[in-house]
Design a protein around this motif. Sequence first.
Motif, PDB file in Angstrom:
ATOM      1  N   THR A  17       0.852  -1.181   0.000  1.00  0.00           N
ATOM      2  CA  THR A  17       0.000   0.000   0.000  1.00  0.00           C
ATOM      3  C   THR A  17       0.885   1.227   0.000  1.00  0.00           C
ATOM      4  N   LYS A  18       0.399   2.264  -0.638  1.00  0.00           N
ATOM      5  CA  LYS A  18       1.129   3.525  -0.687  1.00  0.00           C
ATOM      6  C   LYS A  18       0.416   4.513   0.214  1.00  0.00           C
ATOM      7  N   PRO A  19       1.116   5.050   1.191  1.00  0.00           N
ATOM      8  CA  PRO A  19       0.454   6.004   2.072  1.00  0.00           C
ATOM      9  C   PRO A  19       0.030   7.238   1.290  1.00  0.00           C
ATOM     10  N   ASN A  20      -1.107   7.789   1.654  1.00  0.00           N
ATOM     11  CA  ASN A  20      -1.638   8.976   0.995  1.00  0.00           C
ATOM     12  C   ASN A  20      -0.976  10.200   1.610  1.00  0.00           C
ATOM     13  N   SER A  21      -0.008  10.768   0.893  1.00  0.00           N
ATOM     14  CA  SER A  21       0.727  11.907   1.435  1.00  0.00           C
ATOM     15  C   SER A  21      -0.031  13.216   1.250  1.00  0.00           C
ATOM     16  N   HIS A  22      -1.007  13.208   0.339  1.00  0.00           N
ATOM     17  CA  HIS A  22      -1.805  14.404   0.093  1.00  0.00           C
ATOM     18  C   HIS A  22      -3.250  14.089   0.431  1.00  0.00           C
ATOM     19  N   ALA A  23      -3.654  14.406   1.654  1.00  0.00           N
ATOM     20  CA  ALA A  23      -4.990  14.063   2.124  1.00  0.00           C
ATOM     21  C   ALA A  23      -6.078  14.731   1.304  1.00  0.00           C
ATOM     22  N   SER A  24      -5.776  15.858   0.672  1.00  0.00           N
ATOM     23  CA  SER A  24      -6.797  16.553  -0.102  1.00  0.00           C
ATOM     24  C   SER A  24      -7.002  15.948  -1.492  1.00  0.00           C
ATOM     25  N   GLU A  25      -6.067  15.111  -1.934  1.00  0.00           N
ATOM     26  CA  GLU A  25      -6.190  14.498  -3.256  1.00  0.00           C
ATOM     27  C   GLU A  25      -7.265  13.422  -3.248  1.00  0.00           C
ATOM     28  N   LYS A  26      -7.886  13.264  -4.393  1.00  0.00           N
ATOM     29  CA  LYS A  26      -8.909  12.242  -4.570  1.00  0.00           C
ATOM     30  C   LYS A  26      -8.233  10.872  -4.700  1.00  0.00           C
ATOM     31  N   PRO A  27      -8.771   9.813  -4.066  1.00  0.00           N
ATOM     32  CA  PRO A  27      -8.191   8.485  -4.248  1.00  0.00           C
ATOM     33  C   PRO A  27      -8.303   8.059  -5.702  1.00  0.00           C
ATOM     34  N   GLN A  28      -7.266   7.384  -6.187  1.00  0.00           N
ATOM     35  CA  GLN A  28      -7.262   6.924  -7.568  1.00  0.00           C
ATOM     36  C   GLN A  28      -7.782   5.499  -7.636  1.00  0.00           C
ATOM     37  N   THR A  29      -8.529   5.229  -8.684  1.00  0.00           N
ATOM     38  CA  THR A  29      -9.028   3.888  -8.914  1.00  0.00           C
ATOM     39  C   THR A  29      -8.137   3.224  -9.943  1.00  0.00           C
ATOM     40  N   VAL A  30      -7.680   2.040  -9.627  1.00  0.00           N
ATOM     41  CA  VAL A  30      -6.826   1.291 -10.545  1.00  0.00           C
ATOM     42  C   VAL A  30      -7.631   0.127 -11.091  1.00  0.00           C
ATOM     43  N   THR A  31      -7.667   0.007 -12.399  1.00  0.00           N
ATOM     44  CA  THR A  31      -8.369  -1.098 -13.032  1.00  0.00           C
ATOM     45  C   THR A  31      -7.334  -2.097 -13.524  1.00  0.00           C
ATOM     46  N   ALA A  32      -7.425  -3.309 -13.044  1.00  0.00           N
ATOM     47  CA  ALA A  32      -6.486  -4.352 -13.458  1.00  0.00           C
ATOM     48  C   ALA A  32      -7.000  -5.016 -14.722  1.00  0.00           C
ATOM     49  N   THR A  33      -6.082  -5.263 -15.647  1.00  0.00           N
ATOM     50  CA  THR A  33      -6.477  -5.943 -16.872  1.00  0.00           C
ATOM     51  C   THR A  33      -6.581  -7.444 -16.659  1.00  0.00           C
ATOM     52  N   SER A  34      -5.829  -7.957 -15.723  1.00  0.00           N
ATOM     53  CA  SER A  34      -5.931  -9.376 -15.384  1.00  0.00           C
ATOM     54  C   SER A  34      -5.631  -9.544 -13.900  1.00  0.00           C
ATOM     55  N   PRO A  35      -6.312 -10.489 -13.239  1.00  0.00           N
ATOM     56  CA  PRO A  35      -6.062 -10.689 -11.805  1.00  0.00           C
ATOM     57  C   PRO A  35      -4.652 -11.221 -11.550  1.00  0.00           C
ATOM     58  N   GLU A  36      -4.145 -10.923 -10.386  1.00  0.00           N
ATOM     59  CA  GLU A  36      -2.828 -11.426  -9.997  1.00  0.00           C
ATOM     60  C   GLU A  36      -2.891 -12.932  -9.778  1.00  0.00           C
ATOM     61  N   ARG A  37      -1.898 -13.624 -10.259  1.00  0.00           N
ATOM     62  CA  ARG A  37      -1.783 -15.060 -10.030  1.00  0.00           C
ATOM     63  C   ARG A  37      -0.696 -15.292  -8.994  1.00  0.00           C
ATOM     64  N   ILE A  38      -0.843 -16.394  -8.248  1.00  0.00           N
ATOM     65  CA  ILE A  38       0.205 -16.726  -7.290  1.00  0.00           C
ATOM     66  C   ILE A  38       1.440 -17.192  -8.062  1.00  0.00           C
ATOM     67  N   SER A  39       2.581 -17.076  -7.456  1.00  0.00           N
ATOM     68  CA  SER A  39       3.833 -17.466  -8.104  1.00  0.00           C
ATOM     69  C   SER A  39       4.036 -18.976  -8.018  1.00  0.00           C
TER      70      SER A  39
END
Length: 119
Positions: A17-39
Amino acid sequence: MTSFAIAVICALGLYATKPNSHASEKPQTVTATSPERISETLARSITSRLFPDSAFENAELEKEHGRWTWAVYLRPQGSNRVQQIRVEALTGDIIASETKTPSMTGDAARRVEDAQRQR
């Protein structure tokens, strides 16, 4: 997902997780093209719990019946048989286990024989 798989994933730091250093910024939504697979390493770790005294033979990521699975091949100590364990690649759940004998035919037998020759 099993609690063991979740613990391993967290321990390996696969989820960061990346800490939110700018509390006033809007959270970004990330869309994954494919789900993560286990290694492969995690799939091997999961299967070795079932057969702790087994030697690793081979592992392959395969798409079967529309879903990705790891086929992990282990040889129990002192046995000429190979245990094939299928691990669901998205969740880490064990979905099948089958014993393969040296007399079997087909792709699985060839993979086992190839793995033995590579040693």
